[in-house]
Write a protein that holds these residues in place. Sequence first.
Motif, PDB file in Angstrom:
ATOM      1  N   GLN A   1       0.839  -1.188   0.000  1.00  0.00           N
ATOM      2  CA  GLN A   1       0.000   0.000   0.000  1.00  0.00           C
ATOM      3  C   GLN A   1       0.878   1.244   0.000  1.00  0.00           C
ATOM      4  O   GLN A   1       1.850   1.333   0.755  1.00  0.00           O
ATOM      5  N   VAL A   2       0.538   2.188  -0.838  1.00  0.00           N
ATOM      6  CA  VAL A   2       1.275   3.456  -0.932  1.00  0.00           C
ATOM      7  C   VAL A   2       0.275   4.592  -0.793  1.00  0.00           C
ATOM      8  O   VAL A   2      -0.752   4.607  -1.467  1.00  0.00           O
ATOM      9  N   GLN A   3       0.572   5.515   0.074  1.00  0.00           N
ATOM     10  CA  GLN A   3      -0.244   6.732   0.190  1.00  0.00           C
ATOM     11  C   GLN A   3       0.549   7.909  -0.325  1.00  0.00           C
ATOM     12  O   GLN A   3       1.742   8.041  -0.019  1.00  0.00           O
ATOM     13  N   LEU A   4      -0.117   8.757  -1.099  1.00  0.00           N
ATOM     14  CA  LEU A   4       0.546   9.873  -1.761  1.00  0.00           C
ATOM     15  C   LEU A   4      -0.098  11.186  -1.349  1.00  0.00           C
ATOM     16  O   LEU A   4      -1.337  11.294  -1.334  1.00  0.00           O
ATOM     17  N   VAL A   5       0.728  12.174  -1.045  1.00  0.00           N
ATOM     18  CA  VAL A   5       0.224  13.486  -0.660  1.00  0.00           C
ATOM     19  C   VAL A   5       0.967  14.545  -1.462  1.00  0.00           C
ATOM     20  O   VAL A   5       2.193  14.692  -1.319  1.00  0.00           O
ATOM     21  N   GLU A   6       0.222  15.275  -2.283  1.00  0.00           N
ATOM     22  CA  GLU A   6       0.796  16.363  -3.071  1.00  0.00           C
ATOM     23  C   GLU A   6       0.804  17.666  -2.293  1.00  0.00           C
ATOM     24  O   GLU A   6      -0.056  17.893  -1.438  1.00  0.00           O
ATOM     25  N   SER A   7       1.742  18.521  -2.626  1.00  0.00           N
ATOM     26  CA  SER A   7       1.808  19.858  -2.048  1.00  0.00           C
ATOM     27  C   SER A   7       2.525  20.778  -3.031  1.00  0.00           C
ATOM     28  O   SER A   7       3.129  20.318  -3.997  1.00  0.00           O
ATOM     29  N   GLY A   8       2.438  22.075  -2.760  1.00  0.00           N
ATOM     30  CA  GLY A   8       3.161  23.043  -3.570  1.00  0.00           C
ATOM     31  C   GLY A   8       2.328  23.799  -4.577  1.00  0.00           C
ATOM     32  O   GLY A   8       2.834  24.695  -5.262  1.00  0.00           O
ATOM     33  N   GLY A   9       1.057  23.454  -4.675  1.00  0.00           N
ATOM     34  CA  GLY A   9       0.205  24.181  -5.606  1.00  0.00           C
ATOM     35  C   GLY A   9      -0.096  25.586  -5.113  1.00  0.00           C
ATOM     36  O   GLY A   9       0.240  25.957  -3.990  1.00  0.00           O
ATOM     37  N   GLY A  10      -0.699  26.370  -5.982  1.00  0.00           N
ATOM     38  CA  GLY A  10      -1.049  27.734  -5.604  1.00  0.00           C
ATOM     39  C   GLY A  10      -1.370  28.580  -6.805  1.00  0.00           C
ATOM     40  O   GLY A  10      -1.588  28.071  -7.905  1.00  0.00           O
ATOM     41  N   ALA A  24       5.428  10.159  -0.496  1.00  0.00           N
ATOM     42  CA  ALA A  24       4.842   8.825  -0.449  1.00  0.00           C
ATOM     43  C   ALA A  24       5.154   8.140   0.872  1.00  0.00           C
ATOM     44  O   ALA A  24       6.250   8.298   1.426  1.00  0.00           O
ATOM     45  N   SER A  25       4.194   7.398   1.357  1.00  0.00           N
ATOM     46  CA  SER A  25       4.421   6.576   2.540  1.00  0.00           C
ATOM     47  C   SER A  25       4.819   5.180   2.087  1.00  0.00           C
ATOM     48  O   SER A  25       4.616   4.798   0.943  1.00  0.00           O
ATOM     49  N   ALA A  98       1.279   6.393  -8.496  1.00  0.00           N
ATOM     50  CA  ALA A  98       2.325   5.380  -8.397  1.00  0.00           C
ATOM     51  C   ALA A  98       1.835   4.079  -9.026  1.00  0.00           C
ATOM     52  O   ALA A  98       0.686   3.685  -8.832  1.00  0.00           O
ATOM     53  N   GLY A  99       2.725   3.428  -9.758  1.00  0.00           N
ATOM     54  CA  GLY A  99       2.361   2.161 -10.373  1.00  0.00           C
ATOM     55  C   GLY A  99       3.569   1.492 -10.976  1.00  0.00           C
ATOM     56  O   GLY A  99       4.674   2.048 -10.978  1.00  0.00           O
ATOM     57  N   GLN A 108      -3.602   6.226 -17.422  1.00  0.00           N
ATOM     58  CA  GLN A 108      -4.016   6.224 -16.026  1.00  0.00           C
ATOM     59  C   GLN A 108      -4.210   4.813 -15.486  1.00  0.00           C
ATOM     60  O   GLN A 108      -4.028   4.574 -14.285  1.00  0.00           O
ATOM     61  N   THR A 109      -4.546   3.902 -16.362  1.00  0.00           N
ATOM     62  CA  THR A 109      -4.795   2.527 -15.926  1.00  0.00           C
ATOM     63  C   THR A 109      -3.538   1.810 -15.467  1.00  0.00           C
ATOM     64  O   THR A 109      -3.622   0.744 -14.860  1.00  0.00           O
ATOM     65  N   GLU A 110      -2.388   2.385 -15.731  1.00  0.00           N
ATOM     66  CA  GLU A 110      -1.121   1.769 -15.315  1.00  0.00           C
ATOM     67  C   GLU A 110      -0.788   2.053 -13.854  1.00  0.00           C
ATOM     68  O   GLU A 110       0.186   1.516 -13.329  1.00  0.00           O
ATOM     69  N   TYR A 111      -1.563   2.937 -13.235  1.00  0.00           N
ATOM     70  CA  TYR A 111      -1.249   3.390 -11.879  1.00  0.00           C
ATOM     71  C   TYR A 111      -2.241   2.838 -10.867  1.00  0.00           C
ATOM     72  O   TYR A 111      -3.442   2.826 -11.104  1.00  0.00           O
ATOM     73  N   ASP A 112      -1.699   2.407  -9.736  1.00  0.00           N
ATOM     74  CA  ASP A 112      -2.521   1.795  -8.697  1.00  0.00           C
ATOM     75  C   ASP A 112      -2.881   2.745  -7.573  1.00  0.00           C
ATOM     76  O   ASP A 112      -3.879   2.536  -6.883  1.00  0.00           O
ATOM     77  N   TYR A 113      -2.047   3.748  -7.361  1.00  0.00           N
ATOM     78  CA  TYR A 113      -2.250   4.639  -6.212  1.00  0.00           C
ATOM     79  C   TYR A 113      -2.230   6.082  -6.687  1.00  0.00           C
ATOM     80  O   TYR A 113      -1.408   6.459  -7.537  1.00  0.00           O
ATOM     81  N   TRP A 114      -3.115   6.881  -6.086  1.00  0.00           N
ATOM     82  CA  TRP A 114      -3.276   8.281  -6.480  1.00  0.00           C
ATOM     83  C   TRP A 114      -3.318   9.169  -5.251  1.00  0.00           C
ATOM     84  O   TRP A 114      -3.848   8.774  -4.207  1.00  0.00           O
ATOM     85  N   GLY A 115      -2.781  10.374  -5.416  1.00  0.00           N
ATOM     86  CA  GLY A 115      -2.923  11.384  -4.381  1.00  0.00           C
ATOM     87  C   GLY A 115      -4.243  12.113  -4.523  1.00  0.00           C
ATOM     88  O   GLY A 115      -5.021  11.850  -5.450  1.00  0.00           O
ATOM     89  N   GLN A 116      -4.479  13.045  -3.615  1.00  0.00           N
ATOM     90  CA  GLN A 116      -5.754  13.765  -3.597  1.00  0.00           C
ATOM     91  C   GLN A 116      -5.744  14.974  -4.523  1.00  0.00           C
ATOM     92  O   GLN A 116      -6.801  15.553  -4.787  1.00  0.00           O
ATOM     93  N   GLY A 117      -4.577  15.354  -4.991  1.00  0.00           N
ATOM     94  CA  GLY A 117      -4.462  16.467  -5.927  1.00  0.00           C
ATOM     95  C   GLY A 117      -4.131  17.782  -5.257  1.00  0.00           C
ATOM     96  O   GLY A 117      -4.428  17.998  -4.081  1.00  0.00           O
ATOM     97  N   THR A 118      -3.513  18.658  -6.022  1.00  0.00           N
ATOM     98  CA  THR A 118      -3.206  20.013  -5.557  1.00  0.00           C
ATOM     99  C   THR A 118      -3.540  20.987  -6.683  1.00  0.00           C
ATOM    100  O   THR A 118      -3.235  20.728  -7.852  1.00  0.00           O
ATOM    101  N   GLN A 119      -4.168  22.097  -6.321  1.00  0.00           N
ATOM    102  CA  GLN A 119      -4.647  23.054  -7.318  1.00  0.00           C
ATOM    103  C   GLN A 119      -3.521  23.979  -7.766  1.00  0.00           C
ATOM    104  O   GLN A 119      -2.809  24.554  -6.933  1.00  0.00           O
ATOM    105  N   VAL A 120      -3.389  24.117  -9.057  1.00  0.00           N
ATOM    106  CA  VAL A 120      -2.476  25.096  -9.654  1.00  0.00           C
ATOM    107  C   VAL A 120      -3.310  26.047 -10.504  1.00  0.00           C
ATOM    108  O   VAL A 120      -4.045  25.609 -11.384  1.00  0.00           O
TER     109      VAL A 120
END
Length: 124
Positions: A1-10, A24-25, A98-99, A108-120
């Motif tokens: 299991q991988v958890q992803l957290v994006e940051s840096g948007g704005g 990533a965790s 991540a995948g 997109q189907t190649e990836y198993d784990y997704w972050g929640q997204g960051t707005q730019v």
Amino acid sequence: QVQLVESGGGLVQAGGSLRLSCAASGRTFSTYDMGWFRQAPGKEREFVTAISWSGGRTYVADSVKGRFTISRDNAKNTVYLQMNSLKPEDTAVYYCAAGRTYGRGSSQTEYDYWGQGTQVTVSS
């Protein structure tokens, strides 16, 4: 299991730069290929760029080629997206994924784990 957290948007003006991070965790981060995708309002999510597990191969969508750069630091479990010369059409929610991909890693189907997204948001 991988958890992803994006940051840096704005919010940034056209021509400016931003660097997104995706933390990533888990201890298996270095075994996953990583990708960045984005979704603009009213549009489908699209591929931006991807990097292999070792960092040895990268792929970039034509729309951002020469402006965006993906990189990763496996010691820090983090992948980055450096965005330069930003345009209003780059405005979107950016997602990391991540995948274990095949080929370019642009589907997109190649990836198993997704972050929640960051707005730019890029203003003109």
